[in-house]
Design an enzyme around this catalytic site. Structure first.
Site, PDB file in Angstrom:
ATOM      1  N   LYS A 282      44.138  40.193  60.004  1.00 15.32           N
ATOM      2  CA  LYS A 282      43.334  41.539  59.866  1.00 15.32           C
ATOM      3  C   LYS A 282      42.927  42.150  61.586  1.00 15.32           C
ATOM      4  CE  LYS A 282      39.600  43.259  56.872  1.00 15.32           C
ATOM      5  NZ  LYS A 282      38.761  42.770  55.913  1.00 15.32           N
ATOM      6  N   GLU A 358      33.816  42.181  39.947  1.00 12.30           N
ATOM      7  CA  GLU A 358      32.554  42.596  39.463  1.00 12.30           C
ATOM      8  C   GLU A 358      32.381  41.964  37.706  1.00 12.30           C
ATOM      9  OE1 GLU A 358      33.752  45.106  42.790  1.00 12.30           O
ATOM     10  OE2 GLU A 358      34.607  44.662  40.861  1.00 12.30           O
ATOM     11  N   ARG A 386      32.938  49.106  36.654  1.00  8.32           N
ATOM     12  CA  ARG A 386      33.855  48.138  36.381  1.00  8.32           C
ATOM     13  C   ARG A 386      33.237  47.077  35.404  1.00  8.32           C
ATOM     14  NH1 ARG A 386      37.677  46.802  41.285  1.00  8.32           N
ATOM     15  NH2 ARG A 386      39.155  47.175  39.589  1.00  8.32           N
TER      16      ARG A 386
END
Length: 628
Positions: A282, A358, A386
């Site tokens: 990253k 979640e 969600r």
């Protein structure tokens, strides 16, 4: 001329030499840094996606072959090489490019996903559709930057593994694991061998023939299979995927474009679902991102950021944590964005980051509550969507004392329709016994958070806006738990919900300039509806609510229902967000576009009051009608 200027679409990438492709990768990283540091957005993930994206487009034929990105914020490089380089400077600006894939922008964008862990399910369905229709097309899904921690991704993998003839390639963009890429001729040869259809046929032939020999055959096959698997496992950590029944290739150096292309071509030729494991870094190629310890510049963080709503919550939760050893915190890969990182530093044994999951976070919180703790669940408002079933049946039904703190509630702006937190109050209003608080300023965040964690027999929700915290608006009086913020008469009762209390104060000033008397109240706790608010409404000519939640099922809807149930005939208006997907722009611009500003609300209320007055002043002519 820069190489990027010659790329009008993916076909142009296939004409470039290795040297030109190397230059192109450098140019793309320069454009990413230059643009995203100005517009904001996701820099670190896209710096790590350059070679992966180039390899995908050189091996496959978009848009005939469908390329999906999960999470969608990894698609900036894809935008640059699919004809949008000239507009890239408008990223996340009003009328400009979206920060996520967008069907309206390009035929190369299939799904508009920012909620993670969805692409593999899309890919499964797309690949099956092409198979049913008899179309020779490939589907390629790149999943990474945490998306593989979501349960939905594993549900999809379970189904994909059972469909042996799908033209589906999954690229795992692994930018957070310590696997070392396999290198050298033997590893390359084994990769080619594993993806050769003849290899699979030979294995099946051996298994069948050995199986015909009792006692000796099956054990011998298991020995041979074990030797093969053991050799492969020494070279590559593929066991997790192959145990699901998926063909695995890798790990491949995700910044070695040629190695990636070789792996993808082998995967493409296999004739069934294949996982290509690409190890990336990253922020690759930009020292500031590579050296950023927090998140490799996942997003550009503003310099000298003013004190925000999140900061107020973060500080107060630490104070509560010192006072209440039973208070713990849980989040779904949002430790820093939701302000829970300082709590984690202070109480490392009382913080749980479950990844992008979640649903699991909410039910795990229920378990924590059943075990005698009081969990505080920190999420972005948009991501509570969600886990509604878990909130309803796993938390509320079991009367669990769980506090949900929803950051980025209301219109958030730049990140577009997927990030606006305009559904949370509508969802919360459906949940029996849940208590919902909407603080109007920083001081109320502190007060209401402390009140919320005292509730141990039902869920509580605290929601607040994005960005700089509003100046405190002090009450001039109280009606029970409600704060009276302004009082100048009884023409209009304005109910300001949360961050819109400041707008309600502006509306009051504008109405007073037209000669109307206005009272502004902040319910603080908006669910359940305060009975004293219902009684107060009887004294006014008009009641109006202002909220930055969707009008359908929002607080205005709930208060209007309470008034009807009590037989209160006072005319009512609810101002909120229309039920539509809002285009990305600054919050103030979006609010202006949907008419949720002090000026527009005051104008509409003035018109309604005028119409009501005219209706009352009209003479009753019923007695003059024939036959009366």
């Amino acid at each position: 001329m820069r190489v990027l200027e010659t790329v009008e679409g993916p076909a142009d990438l296939k004409k470039l030499t290795d040297e030109q492709l190397t230059d192109l990768a450098t140019e793309i990283r320069d454009v990413l840094v230059e643009t995203v540091t100005r517009t904001g957005g996701h820099l670190g993930p896209n710096l790590g996606m350059v070679e992966v994206t180039l390899a995908m487009h050189r091996v496959f034929d978009s848009p005939r072959d469908r390329l999906l990105f999960d999470i969608g914020h990894q698609a900036y490089v894809h935008k640059l090489v699919t004809g949008r380089a000239g507009d890239f400077g408008t990223l996340r600006q009003q009328g400009g490019l979206s920060g996520y894939p967008s069907q309206a922008e390009s035929a190369h964008d299939v799904i508009e996903n920012c909620h993670a862990s969805t692409a593999l399910s899309y890919a499964d369905g797309l690949a099956k559709a092409y198979r049913v229709r008899g179309e020779d097309r490939h589907v390629v899904a790149v999943i990474g930057d945490g998306a593989l921690t979501g349960g939905m991704a594993w549900e999809a993998l379970n189904n994909i593994a059972a469909a042996k003839d799908l033209n589906l390639v999954i690229i795992v963009n692994d930018n957070g694991r310590s696997y070392s890429p396999t290198v050298g001729g033997l590893a390359t040869h084994l990769t080619s061998l594993r993806t050769n259809p003849r290899y699979e046929k030979v294995l099946d032939l051996i298994k069948k023939n050995l199986g015909r020999t009792p006692y000796v055959g099956p054990p011998m096959y298991e020995v041979l299979h074990g030797v093969k698997k053991g050799l492969k496992d020494m070279l590559a950590p593929q066991g997790m995927f192959e145990d699901l029944g998926l063909k695995y290739v890798g790990p491949v150096d995700g910044h070695d474009r040629q190695a990636l292309e070789d792996a993808l071509r082998n995967a493409k030729a296999f004739g069934g679902p294949v996982i290509v494991h690409a190890v990336t870094k990253k922020g690759f190629g930009y020292a500031a991102a590579e050296q950023d310890e927090e998140d490799n510049l996942h997003q550009i963080r503003p310099v000298n950021k003013p004190r925000g709503w999140t900061d107020v919550f973060s500080d107060e939760l630490i104070k509560i944590g010192h006072r209440r050893p039973d208070v713990v915190a849980i989040t779904a890969a949002m430790l820093h964005p939701t302000g829970l990182a300082p709590f984690a530093e202070e109480f490392p044994d009382r913080i749980f980051d479950v990844g992008i999951a979640e649903q699991h976070a909410v039910t795990s919180a229920a378990g924590l509550a059943l075990g005698g703790l009081h969990p505080v669940v920190g999420l972005y408002s948009t991501f509570l969507n969600r886990a509604f079933d878990q909130l309803l049946l796993d938390v509320a039904l079991h009367k669990c004392g769980v506090t949900f703190v929803l950051d980025r509630a209301g219109v958030t702006g730049d990140d577009g329709p997927t990030h606006n937190g305009i559904y949370d109050m509508s969802l919360a209003n459906l949940v029996p016994e849940l208590r919902l608080a909407a603080p109007r300023d920083g001081k109320r965040v502190q007060e209401l958070l402390n009140e919320a964690v005292e509730v141990d027999d039902a869920p509580t929700v605290l929601r607040y806006a994005k960005g700089e915290v509003f100046p405190d608006i002090e009450a001039i009086d109280h009606v029970g738990e409600m704060d009276v913020l302004h009082r100048s008469g009884k023409d209009v009762l304005l109910v300001g919900i949360g961050a819109m209390a400041a707008t309600a104060m502006e509306v009051a000033q504008r109405l007073e300039a037209h000669g109307f008397g206005v009272t502004v109240v902040d319910p603080r706790w908006v669910k359940p509806v305060n009975p004293q608010l219902v009684e107060l409404a009887k004294e006014f000519e008009l009641v109006a609510t202002i909220e930055d939640n969707g009008r359908a099922g929002g607080c205005g809807t709930m208060i209007a229902q309470a008034l009807r149930d009590a037989g209160v005939a006072t005319p009512f208006r609810d101002f909120g967000v229309p039920q539509e997907f809002l285009e990305h722009a600054k919050r103030a611009v979006v609010l202006q576009a949907i008419g949720l500003t002090g000026q527009e609300v005051a104008r509409e209320i003035t018109e309604q009051l005028t119409q009501q007055a005219e209706a009352l002043s009209e003479p009753d002519t019923a007695g003059d009608r024939p036959g009366t």
